[in-house]
Design a protein around this motif. Sequence first.
Motif, PDB file in Angstrom:
ATOM      1  N   GLU A 166      46.670 -72.116  65.153  1.00 55.44           N
ATOM      2  CA  GLU A 166      45.480 -72.899  64.839  1.00 55.44           C
ATOM      3  C   GLU A 166      44.427 -72.803  65.937  1.00 55.44           C
ATOM      4  O   GLU A 166      43.245 -73.071  65.705  1.00 55.44           O
ATOM      5  N   GLU A 167      44.842 -72.436  67.144  1.00 53.21           N
ATOM      6  CA  GLU A 167      43.900 -72.317  68.253  1.00 53.21           C
ATOM      7  C   GLU A 167      43.147 -70.980  68.232  1.00 53.21           C
ATOM      8  O   GLU A 167      42.130 -70.834  68.915  1.00 53.21           O
ATOM      9  N   ALA A 168      43.649 -70.012  67.492  1.00 55.64           N
ATOM     10  CA  ALA A 168      43.004 -68.699  67.429  1.00 55.64           C
ATOM     11  C   ALA A 168      41.799 -68.754  66.486  1.00 55.64           C
ATOM     12  O   ALA A 168      41.767 -69.561  65.555  1.00 55.64           O
ATOM     13  N   PRO A 169      40.798 -67.906  66.714  1.00 52.95           N
ATOM     14  CA  PRO A 169      39.642 -67.890  65.805  1.00 52.95           C
ATOM     15  C   PRO A 169      40.068 -67.591  64.370  1.00 52.95           C
ATOM     16  O   PRO A 169      40.731 -66.585  64.112  1.00 52.95           O
ATOM     17  N   LYS A 170      39.672 -68.461  63.459  1.00 53.38           N
ATOM     18  CA  LYS A 170      40.078 -68.289  62.062  1.00 53.38           C
ATOM     19  C   LYS A 170      39.559 -66.971  61.496  1.00 53.38           C
ATOM     20  O   LYS A 170      40.239 -66.319  60.694  1.00 53.38           O
ATOM     21  N   ALA A 171      38.366 -66.563  61.941  1.00 55.89           N
ATOM     22  CA  ALA A 171      37.793 -65.317  61.434  1.00 55.89           C
ATOM     23  C   ALA A 171      38.665 -64.118  61.802  1.00 55.89           C
ATOM     24  O   ALA A 171      38.810 -63.177  61.014  1.00 55.89           O
ATOM     25  N   LEU A 172      39.275 -64.148  62.973  1.00 56.43           N
ATOM     26  CA  LEU A 172      40.124 -63.045  63.394  1.00 56.43           C
ATOM     27  C   LEU A 172      41.428 -63.016  62.601  1.00 56.43           C
ATOM     28  O   LEU A 172      41.904 -61.948  62.199  1.00 56.43           O
ATOM     29  N   ILE A 173      42.001 -64.193  62.349  1.00 54.61           N
ATOM     30  CA  ILE A 173      43.208 -64.256  61.530  1.00 54.61           C
ATOM     31  C   ILE A 173      42.901 -63.795  60.109  1.00 54.61           C
ATOM     32  O   ILE A 173      43.692 -63.091  59.475  1.00 54.61           O
ATOM     33  N   ASN A 174      41.725 -64.155  59.601  1.00 55.97           N
ATOM     34  CA  ASN A 174      41.315 -63.709  58.270  1.00 55.97           C
ATOM     35  C   ASN A 174      41.168 -62.182  58.219  1.00 55.97           C
ATOM     36  O   ASN A 174      41.494 -61.545  57.214  1.00 55.97           O
ATOM     37  N   LYS A 175      40.660 -61.595  59.309  1.00 54.15           N
ATOM     38  CA  LYS A 175      40.544 -60.141  59.358  1.00 54.15           C
ATOM     39  C   LYS A 175      41.911 -59.480  59.294  1.00 54.15           C
ATOM     40  O   LYS A 175      42.101 -58.470  58.596  1.00 54.15           O
ATOM     41  N   LEU A 176      42.879 -60.025  60.023  1.00 55.74           N
ATOM     42  CA  LEU A 176      44.237 -59.493  59.964  1.00 55.74           C
ATOM     43  C   LEU A 176      44.796 -59.619  58.552  1.00 55.74           C
ATOM     44  O   LEU A 176      45.415 -58.684  58.021  1.00 55.74           O
ATOM     45  N   HIS A 177      44.598 -60.784  57.961  1.00 60.23           N
ATOM     46  CA  HIS A 177      45.069 -61.040  56.597  1.00 60.23           C
ATOM     47  C   HIS A 177      44.486 -59.997  55.645  1.00 60.23           C
ATOM     48  O   HIS A 177      45.213 -59.376  54.843  1.00 60.23           O
ATOM     49  N   HIS A 178      43.180 -59.776  55.736  1.00 63.41           N
ATOM     50  CA  HIS A 178      42.508 -58.820  54.847  1.00 63.41           C
ATOM     51  C   HIS A 178      42.967 -57.393  55.133  1.00 63.41           C
ATOM     52  O   HIS A 178      43.178 -56.596  54.204  1.00 63.41           O
ATOM     53  N   TYR A 179      43.121 -57.044  56.404  1.00 60.17           N
ATOM     54  CA  TYR A 179      43.528 -55.691  56.768  1.00 60.17           C
ATOM     55  C   TYR A 179      44.869 -55.332  56.129  1.00 60.17           C
ATOM     56  O   TYR A 179      45.014 -54.267  55.501  1.00 60.17           O
ATOM     57  N   PHE A 180      45.840 -56.205  56.264  1.00 61.46           N
ATOM     58  CA  PHE A 180      47.171 -55.875  55.748  1.00 61.46           C
ATOM     59  C   PHE A 180      47.243 -55.917  54.225  1.00 61.46           C
ATOM     60  O   PHE A 180      48.091 -55.251  53.627  1.00 61.46           O
ATOM     61  N   LEU A 181      46.370 -56.677  53.606  1.00 66.69           N
ATOM     62  CA  LEU A 181      46.342 -56.681  52.142  1.00 66.69           C
ATOM     63  C   LEU A 181      45.665 -55.440  51.575  1.00 66.69           C
ATOM     64  O   LEU A 181      45.893 -55.083  50.419  1.00 66.69           O
ATOM     65  N   THR A 182      44.837 -54.778  52.372  1.00 70.67           N
ATOM     66  CA  THR A 182      44.013 -53.695  51.824  1.00 70.67           C
ATOM     67  C   THR A 182      44.227 -52.339  52.489  1.00 70.67           C
ATOM     68  O   THR A 182      43.719 -51.342  51.987  1.00 70.67           O
TER      69      THR A 182
END
Length: 207
Positions: free
Chosen positions: A149-165
């Motif tokens: 939760e302390e990490a930038p949400k945008a960066l976690i979202n980028k990881l999420h998107h990267y692995f899905l695509t």
Amino acid sequence: MKPNYYVAHPWHGLELGPKAPDELDVFIELTPQDPVKYEIDKASGFIRVDRPQKYSNRSPTLYGFIPRTYSGDASGKHCAKVVGRDDIQGDGDPIDICVLSASPINHGNTILSVIPIGGLRMIDKGEADDKIIAVLKGDEVFGLMKEIEEAPKALINKLHHYFLTYKLDPNSPSTGTVEITEVYGREEALRVIQFGIEDYIKKFVTV
């Protein structure tokens, strides 16, 4: 001292570190700058070019694996239990790790000391393929973070998107086989790592 003519296999020869799983030594294969995907050659321990990065995708973070871990029976059963399915197995690889670092690290084939803060519960073709998320120990921006939760949400979202695509063919979007069922915190990340350690011992150490 006699010279050492042999390089330890990164998967089997590197130590996890004395504070594992709370702090880990990990092996980095891939950086955000890499236009191709590098992967450890399991037989030799050398870095192999796996494939060019597909389309416009590049890993948003440093990417590698946790030595002396293995996604086997215990890892697969844990994933299956959490998501409420009985058809999931471990993927037969070391546990993957993504490392957040503000310090520029421009090449792979590197050992880092990291602190796990969470992970992505990823399932690829019915196999558990967790992506642990960690911070580089001592990093001035990320190093003191303890929870995802302390990490930038945008960066976690980028990881999420990267692995899905990152394997997705834009001409055949229905062929995607990857799903991410949740983003989890540090406690679960340590649990996933521990299952990976147990699977490794069972696979490679226990006789």
